[in-house]
Scaffold this motif. Structure first.
Motif, short mmCIF file in Angstrom:
data_model
loop_
_atom_site.label_atom_id
_atom_site.label_comp_id
_atom_site.label_asym_id
_atom_site.label_seq_id
_atom_site.Cartn_x
_atom_site.Cartn_y
_atom_site.Cartn_z
N LYS B 360 32.97 -8.41 69.71
CA LYS B 360 33.56 -7.32 68.93
C LYS B 360 32.87 -6.00 69.26
CE LYS B 360 35.57 -9.49 64.89
NZ LYS B 360 35.55 -9.61 63.43
N LYS B 361 31.56 -6.08 69.42
CA LYS B 361 30.82 -4.85 69.70
C LYS B 361 31.30 -4.23 71.01
CE LYS B 361 26.01 -3.32 70.07
NZ LYS B 361 25.30 -3.70 71.25
N ARG B 362 31.47 -5.05 72.01
CA ARG B 362 31.92 -4.53 73.30
C ARG B 362 33.32 -3.94 73.17
NH1 ARG B 362 31.73 -1.63 76.99
NH2 ARG B 362 32.10 -2.19 79.16
N LEU B 363 34.16 -4.63 72.40
CA LEU B 363 35.52 -4.14 72.21
C LEU B 363 35.52 -2.78 71.54
CD1 LEU B 363 38.59 -4.51 72.32
CD2 LEU B 363 38.46 -5.62 70.10
N ILE B 364 34.66 -2.66 70.51
CA ILE B 364 34.58 -1.38 69.79
C ILE B 364 34.20 -0.26 70.76
CG2 ILE B 364 33.29 -0.10 68.03
CD1 ILE B 364 33.13 -2.72 66.46
N GLU B 365 33.25 -0.55 71.66
CA GLU B 365 32.85 0.47 72.64
C GLU B 365 34.03 0.89 73.49
OE1 GLU B 365 28.38 -1.15 73.50
OE2 GLU B 365 29.76 -0.99 75.21
N VAL B 366 34.71 -0.11 74.03
CA VAL B 366 35.83 0.16 74.93
C VAL B 366 36.93 0.96 74.23
CG1 VAL B 366 37.72 -0.94 76.18
CG2 VAL B 366 35.40 -1.79 76.45
N LEU B 367 37.28 0.52 73.02
CA LEU B 367 38.37 1.19 72.30
C LEU B 367 37.98 2.61 71.90
CD1 LEU B 367 39.76 -1.64 69.99
CD2 LEU B 367 40.66 -0.83 72.15
N THR B 368 36.74 2.77 71.47
CA THR B 368 36.30 4.10 71.05
C THR B 368 36.38 5.07 72.21
OG1 THR B 368 34.80 3.05 69.51
CG2 THR B 368 34.47 5.38 69.91
N GLU B 369 35.93 4.62 73.38
CA GLU B 369 35.98 5.50 74.54
C GLU B 369 37.42 5.88 74.86
OE1 GLU B 369 33.75 4.08 77.95
OE2 GLU B 369 35.15 5.26 79.17
N LEU B 370 38.29 4.90 74.80
CA LEU B 370 39.70 5.12 75.10
C LEU B 370 40.31 6.14 74.14
CD1 LEU B 370 42.08 3.97 76.80
CD2 LEU B 370 42.52 2.44 74.93
N VAL B 371 40.07 5.91 72.87
CA VAL B 371 40.67 6.79 71.85
C VAL B 371 40.10 8.20 71.93
CG1 VAL B 371 40.79 7.17 69.36
CG2 VAL B 371 41.30 4.93 70.29
N GLU B 372 38.79 8.28 72.21
CA GLU B 372 38.14 9.59 72.38
C GLU B 372 38.77 10.36 73.53
OE1 GLU B 372 36.48 11.21 69.86
OE2 GLU B 372 35.95 12.22 71.71
#
Lengths: 321, 400
Positions: B360-372
């Motif tokens: 989940k932590k890795r997913l959060i990183e990936v999604l946050t970067e994408l959304v940013e």
């Protein structure tokens, strides 16, 4: 130095503006001023010298009992909720060249105040006469709105009055109604703390600039989207601003991104690990990680430049034959 | 060839059409059955390799991971491309809401890749009229939503010198409308009922809508772009639920003297709560929105993502995670670029050596970067830029 009280009074007389003047000991507050001229048949004014996060200045001149809410004003200007502060004392002398307690709409006569925005309370128009300081706190002059307008027009200022107590909603469909009062082409002070582009029409959307490395919008554009600090409501700039594709800023951003990656890639450990090959390693990494990012930035730049051209093209006036 | 649609899929069958997607018995969507029923082809590795060869670009993550998994006539498009005959892209969005989530972005992210890799022009249709009719929005509201959505679409990185965005309310008329009538003449009332499931209670707006979505597949609908290029082919990237529109279009095309449009279709993007859940606009926790903050993303993934992890750490270490239903893994499948890293995570997580929290932590990183990244790009989109993208103007460099 700035215009003096005498120069101002002479000017008013030259323009045949009807005013009355009252000398009194130096006053620093409206209450004190009231002691001397409170019963002289003119409404008292309170004058605020404000500053926003992008070092733009505003003089708000209102009737003494008009309620001025800085938070509301900030939003109506499109600066977000906390975008307006009282300007620091030094700015009084530097920018509008008046002493403490002497803020007045007349201060815009000074060249240094060229970019200071002036907001006038429409309540002033309802009064027969209103008191202001004529660039000095040891005197108050009263004149009516018509006279004030005449003076402002004579120095090239467009007098516009605003209902300062209004609190219209500001949001996606309701652009900030006072956005036109945000100065454009302001002289930006050199010590910009944040990396956000000093956009002319940027409504204080502090895109989390300092936080991550150079992660900011590529150029000075009118923000129309939802870029905001987390809890703020999105605000749309109301002016018909044309975004400018700034090559300098664009390059800065590219360099920033590359530098950040370089700095993080070159460390004691990585030098030990790769030795002479570090150069190749880093280059490969840069190409892999940055290619898409930089292409995206370039596309944004291209689209912005095209839009500028498109706007110019659709608004050009054909040659008269 | 295509199977004739005599009746709408009902009863215990899964339902997939432009307005409804639901699996059988609350299970998963059976994509094999869908391909079979619709009559399209599976996209296999040979296609991915061929695209890579033809474009000299690394294939997009969605191609590598089978997100875009089905097609119609893609080989013909590629054959023509190899001969030097270009094509144009056509995709679209029904602007029913202001809030876009990641699932909405997927066809656009893929289309941008196609535009860049093949260097071809793109038309994007905003079906504000459709939403006005189906969602009962006012005309003004649907037009407003169309413009707002256009900004998020532009933020995906389309090249303005090769892209034309249009809204139906603005653009329908002229050559476009002439094609609509030509198409409409070729489709009987019974046929649309068969394809789309209309009933006697549905208003005539709905019944006459399908040609609007069909004609952007024909270059003659855009005389300001493709005049003189009646032979130009069209490739449509979309989610597989849009297939019915284009089955109808492909049926009509030869009868009006046009090439059949080719399609490349994607899976559905699962809701956070799992494949069986539905992403719904009324439940903000069912999806990640492009306006979500880093905090929101963290919260949603941690609290609402359905996982295949076991109930206790001991059990997890023993049995490993159920990758079939695990949403973080599925989302990483869509958005984690690095193939090697994804493989590693799948292996370790499936074996129980990696815990759900880490994934989940890795997913959060990936999604946050994408959304940013999306948010920053969105901030640079102004109303003038939208006007420019939507202006009926020539695109002289569209094939460069």
């Amino acid at each position: 130095m700035g215009s003096s009280k005498d120069q101002l009074l002479t000017r008013l007389k030259e323009l045949q503006i009807d005013f009355s003047q009252y000398e009194h000991p130096v006053v620093l507050t409206v209450e004190t001023q009231a002691k001397y001229v409170g019963n002289m048949g003119g409404a008292l004014s309170k004058n605020l010298f404000l500053k926003d996060k992008k070092h733009r200045y505003y003089i708000v001149s209102a009737l003494a009992d008009t309620k001025v809410d800085l938070k509301v004003l900030s939003q109506r200007l499109g600066l977000g909720k906390g975008g307006l502060r009282m300007a620091p004392e030094e700015a009084l002398g530097e920018i509008i060249q008046v002493p403490l307690g002497c803020v007045t709409p007349f201060a815009v006569v000074n060249e240094s105040a060229r970019h200071v925005s002036l907001l006038l309370d429409q309540g002033i128009k309802t009064q027969e006469r209103c008191f202001f300081h004529p660039l000095s706190n040891d005197m108050s002059i009263s004149l009516n709105a018509h006279g004030l307008d005449k003076f402002l027009k004579s120095i090239g200022r467009d007098p516009s009055y605003v209902d300062l107590e209004a609190n219209p909603p500001v949001g996606k469909d309701q652009p900030p109604d006072l956005a036109a009062f945000v100065p454009s082409g302001s002289t930006v002070l050199p010590d910009l703390p944040d990396k956000a582009p000093s956009s002319q029409d940027c409504t204080g959307n502090d895109v989390s600039a300092g936080a991550k490395s150079a992660a900011v919008t590529a150029k000075a554009v009118k923000p129309s989207g939802n870029v905001q600090n987390i809890k703020e409501k999105p605000v749309k700039g109301a002016q018909p601003s044309i975004p400018s594709a700034d090559a300098g800023k664009f390059v800065e951003e590219l360099l920033d991104k590359t530098s950040t990656l370089l700095l993080s890639d070159i460390s004691e450990d990585s030098i030990k690990q790769h030795g002479g090959q570090l150069g190749t390693e880093v280059v490969n990494n840069i190409q892999k990680c940055l290619r898409e990012d930089l292409k995206n930035l370039a596309t944004i730049f291209k689209n912005t430049a095209y839009t500028e051209g498109f706007y110019a093209g659709t608004h050009y006036q054909p040659k008269r034959l | 060839m295509e199977k004739k649609e005599d009746q709408q899929q009902q009863e215990e069958e899964q339902v997939v059409n432009p307005w409804e997607v639901s699996a059988k018995d609350g299970g998963k969507i059976d994509y094999d059955k869908l391909i079979d029923k619709f009559g399209c082809q599976r996209l296999d590795q040979s296609f991915v390799d061929r695209v890579q060869r033809l474009t000299s670009c690394p294939p997009h993550v969605f191609l590598r991971r089978g997100v875009f998994f089905a097609h119609r006539d893609l080989n013909e498009i590629l054959d023509a491309y190899e001969r030097g005959d270009k094509f144009y892209l056509y995709t679209g969005r029904g602007p029913s809401s202001e809030a876009l989530h990641l699932g909405h972005l997927i066809p656009f992210m893929f289309t941008k890749y196609l535009q860049d890799a093949f260097k071809v022009p793109l038309v994007i249709q905003l079906t504000d009229d459709e939403k006005c009719m189906w969602k009962n929005l006012s005309v003004e509201e649907s037009q407003r939503l169309a413009r707002e959505n256009a900004k998020d679409i532009i933020a995906c990185g389309f090249d303005i010198s090769k892209t034309f965005i249009f809204s139906d309310f603005d653009y329908v008329g002229g050559a476009f409308y002439k094609n609509m009538v030509k198409v409409a003449k070729c489709v009987t009332y019974n046929k649309v009922v068969g394809i789309f499931g209309f009933t006697g209670e549905d208003h005539i707006g709905k019944v006459s809508f399908p040609p609007v979505q069909a004609v952007p597949s024909f270059p003659s609908s855009f005389p300001h772009l493709f005049s003189g290029k009646d032979d130009l082919r069209c490739l449509i990237p979309c989610a597989i639920d849009q297939d019915p529109y284009f089955r109808m279009t492909r049926d009509v095309a030869p009868r009006i003297g046009c090439h059949k449009p080719a399609l490349i279709e994607s899976l559905f993007f699962p809701a956070l709560q799992g494949e069986t859940g539905k992403m719904s606009a009324s439940d903000p926790n069912s999806a990640i929105y492009v306006t979500d903050s880093a905090k929101d993303i963290k919260y949603k993934v941690n609290k609402h993502a359905f996982t295949g992890g076991q109930e206790s750490i001991e059990k997890h270490r023993q049995y490993g995670a159920n990758l079939e239903v695990d949403i973080p893994i599925k989302y990483l499948n869509f958005f984690l670029e690095d193939d090697a890293e994804l493989e590693h995570i799948k292996k370790e997580y499936g074996a129980g050596r990696m815990l759900t929290g880490e994934v989940k932590k890795r997913l959060i990183e990936v999604l946050t970067e994408l959304v940013e990244r999306h948010r920053r790009a969105r901030a640079a989109v102004t109303d003038e830029m939208v006007d420019a993208f939507m202006a009926v103007r020539p695109l002289p460099n569209m094939f460069d």
